[in-house]
Design an enzyme around this catalytic site. Structure first.
Site, PDB file in Angstrom:
ATOM      1  N   LYS A  81      26.021 -40.066 -10.292  1.00 34.23           N
ATOM      2  CA  LYS A  81      27.455 -40.143  -9.986  1.00 34.23           C
ATOM      3  C   LYS A  81      27.934 -38.734  -9.673  1.00 34.23           C
ATOM      4  CE  LYS A  81      31.824 -41.791 -11.985  1.00 34.23           C
ATOM      5  NZ  LYS A  81      32.452 -42.460 -13.132  1.00 34.23           N
ATOM      6  N   SER A 156      34.891 -46.738 -12.119  1.00 34.28           N
ATOM      7  CA  SER A 156      34.806 -45.742 -11.073  1.00 34.28           C
ATOM      8  C   SER A 156      33.386 -45.453 -10.604  1.00 34.28           C
ATOM      9  CB  SER A 156      35.448 -44.446 -11.554  1.00 34.28           C
ATOM     10  OG  SER A 156      34.721 -43.909 -12.635  1.00 34.28           O
ATOM     11  N   SER A 180      34.135 -47.454 -16.726  1.00 41.46           N
ATOM     12  CA  SER A 180      33.594 -47.103 -15.417  1.00 41.46           C
ATOM     13  C   SER A 180      32.102 -47.313 -15.219  1.00 41.46           C
ATOM     14  CB  SER A 180      33.922 -45.649 -15.097  1.00 41.46           C
ATOM     15  OG  SER A 180      35.211 -45.589 -14.580  1.00 41.46           O
TER      16      SER A 180
HETATM   17  N1  GLN Z   1      39.490 -47.867 -14.716  1.00 37.03           N
HETATM   18  C1  GLN Z   1      39.658 -46.952 -15.775  1.00 37.03           C
HETATM   19  C2  GLN Z   1      40.535 -45.813 -15.334  1.00 37.03           C
HETATM   20  O1  GLN Z   1      40.906 -45.829 -14.213  1.00 37.03           O
HETATM   21  C3  GLN Z   1      38.338 -46.448 -16.263  1.00 37.03           C
HETATM   22  C4  GLN Z   1      37.835 -45.285 -15.529  1.00 37.03           C
HETATM   23  C5  GLN Z   1      36.645 -44.651 -16.170  1.00 37.03           C
HETATM   24  O2  GLN Z   1      36.061 -45.188 -17.106  1.00 37.03           O
HETATM   25  N2  GLN Z   1      36.305 -43.460 -15.700  1.00 37.03           N
HETATM   26  O3  GLN Z   1      40.841 -44.924 -16.064  1.00 37.03           O
END
Ligand code: GLN
Length: 481
Positions: A81, A156, A180
């Site tokens: 990532k 994400s 994410s």
């Molecule tokens: N969807 C969640 C957010 O937007 C989780 C994102 C994440 O775990 N980095 O914060």
């Protein structure tokens, strides 16, 4: 037409066996992935591919395998990532503001996988600064779901999930602040594990919300998730929050098939906005586990309506502080309109950050501001404590907590409503374990009538990854039909 899968390996053990028996050359496997990444470039999973480097690594590691000196991950081709630093390689967090930035050191997780002879094949697309649940906040555009390219990958870590789903690498590393790893894994039909907070070093990870962020594996098999976790986990002197708790050899502890006591959160199945097919799917998993002799009982979790708000108050507060370092001076992008220090800050940040990131910086600044700190930030901290205690209380009586990973299957690209809160509600089942700092895994639990993958989440006890993984392996081998 989709590219043909010549090597549809789903676990490292099979790759290693084929290399040892001479059926497979590591270089050919890397070449296969490189070709396939090119053929499926439209998925937008990779931001950059380290082709020559990966081939050179393959040659070296093949030699080590031949003379018996290779590490545990020899034969594993992984994607990273793009919020994980890898020395000498670009790092963007899918943001314009890191334009041109090259990592000056490697994250601990990268050092550890390389030391065990993994091959890193490229950088994977994600939501900007890991803020999002659909990969649509990426400056480089959304990632398409390989099961249906009109659908989002989830986020994400969208690139990390699709790269594994589409055989563009065997495994990947993602990061999970509030879901994410787990949510895109569910949308893409792969395995995604968020470790206990502090299990894995955060050194070299682009910080979003430091009291939540954890790196974890996305894989096709529970075995590979266990193996990767055992390599990346453990104390790191560069991250003072990393735990000294010893790291079990997870990959050798996968055969526990004892009967378990499992709780499911009743409110999740009655939650507004839960897709009926997901509800049915989870009910079917509960019946399946019961039919195998496990105890599966409903429990009440009265804080479900508060988890999303608590998460977004705390994470935006932490983000507003963490993202202050992108000032147009230290990293990446600097606006051409800059004339002095203040205008450098203002223009670079205004032009460099996307809308969602700006929204969160403003929200976080607001909840931390003198007049509102007590009403929002400090209250959210108290609710976080209640959520943690209640969840741990349930886990005193039960081995695991089971929930759907997501309220809906992968939605259409571009469907993102204008109201950001609707998108935030997509995180309702994943943020609980994040607030509590507990390990949680998403496992494929079937497909819906449109052929879209569905995922089930299992939450384990603090540092209970060995148990969580062995149960996950057992579950993943049950006949779901
Ligand atoms: N969807 C969640 C957010 O937007 C989780 C994102 C994440 O775990 N980095 O914060």
């Amino acid at each position: 037409m989709l590219a043909e899968t010549t090597y549809n390996y789903s676990k490292l053990e099979d790759i290693q066996a084929d290399i040892r028996s001479g059926v497979l050359k590591l270089e050919d496997l890397v070449t296969f992935y490189l070709d396939r990444i090119q053929q499926l470039a439209d998925l937008n999973a990779y931001l950059e591919v380290f082709g020559e480097e990966a081939l050179a690594q393959a040659k070296e590691i093949q030699k080590k395998i031949d003379n018996g000196t290779a590490g545990k991950l020899a034969g594993m081709v992984i994607g990273l990532k793009d919020n994980i630093s890898y020395k000498g390689h670009r790092l963007s967090a899918s943001s314009k503001i890191l334009d041109g930035y090259v990592a000056i050191y490697s994250s601990t997780v990268v050092e550890r996988v390389l030391a065990e002879d993994a091959i890193i094949i490229g950088r994977l697309n994600c939501d900007e600064f890991a803020m999002g649940a659909s990969n649509e906040t990426s400056y480089f555009g959304p990632v398409k779901n390989f099961a249906d390219t009109t659908k989002v990958s989830g986020g994400s870590s969208g690139g990390s999930a699709v790269a594994v789903q589409a055989h563009l690498c065997l495994a990947s590393l993602g990061s999970d602040t509030g879901g994410s790893i787990r949510q895109p894994a569910a949308f893409c039909g792969v395995v995604g594990l968020k470790p206990t907070y502090a299990r894995v070093s955060r050194y070299g990870i682009v910080a979003y919300a430091s009291s939540f962020d954890q790196v974890g594996p996305i894989t096709r098999s529970v075995e590979d998730a266990a193996l990767l976790l055992e390599v990346i986990a453990g104390k790191d002197n560069y991250d003072s929050t990393s735990a000294i708790e010893p790291v079990p050899a997870y990959s050798t502890l996968l055969s526990n098939s004892s009967k378990r006591k499992i709780a499911y959160i009743e409110e999740t199945l009655h939650s507004e906005g839960l897709d009926p097919e997901i509800k049915q799917n989870i009910e079917a998993q509960i019946q399946l586990l019961r039919s195998q002799g496990h105890t599966v009982e409903p429990v009440s979790f009265e804080y479900l309506d508060y988890v999303v708000a608590t998460y977004y108050i705390l994470t935006t507060a932490e983000a507003s502080s963490n993202l202050a370092r992108y000032d147009g001076v230290h990293f990446g992008y600097r606006s051409d309109s800059s004339t002095d220090l203040i205008s450098t800050y203002k223009f670079s940040r205004s032009e460099g950050f996307g809308d969602e990131v700006k929204r969160r910086i403003m929200l976080g600044t607001f909840v931390l501001s003198a007049g509102y700190y007590d009403a929002y930030y400090s209250r959210a901290q108290k609710i976080r404590r209640l959520i943690k205690e209640k969840t741990e209380h349930i886990l005193e009586d039960y081995d695991f907590i089971l929930t759907p990973t997501t309220p809906t299957p992968a939605f259409n690209i571009g469907e993102q409503p204008t109201d950001p809160v609707v998108m935030y509600l997509a995180d309702i089942f994943t943020v609980g374990a994040s607030l509590a700092g507990l390990p949680a895994i998403s496992l494929p639990s079937g497909i819906n009538k449109d052929g879209l993958p569905l995922g089930m989440q299992i939450i384990g006890k603090r540092f209970g990854e060995a148990d969580l993984l062995s149960f996950s392996k057992y579950y993943s081998e049950l006949d779901k039909k």
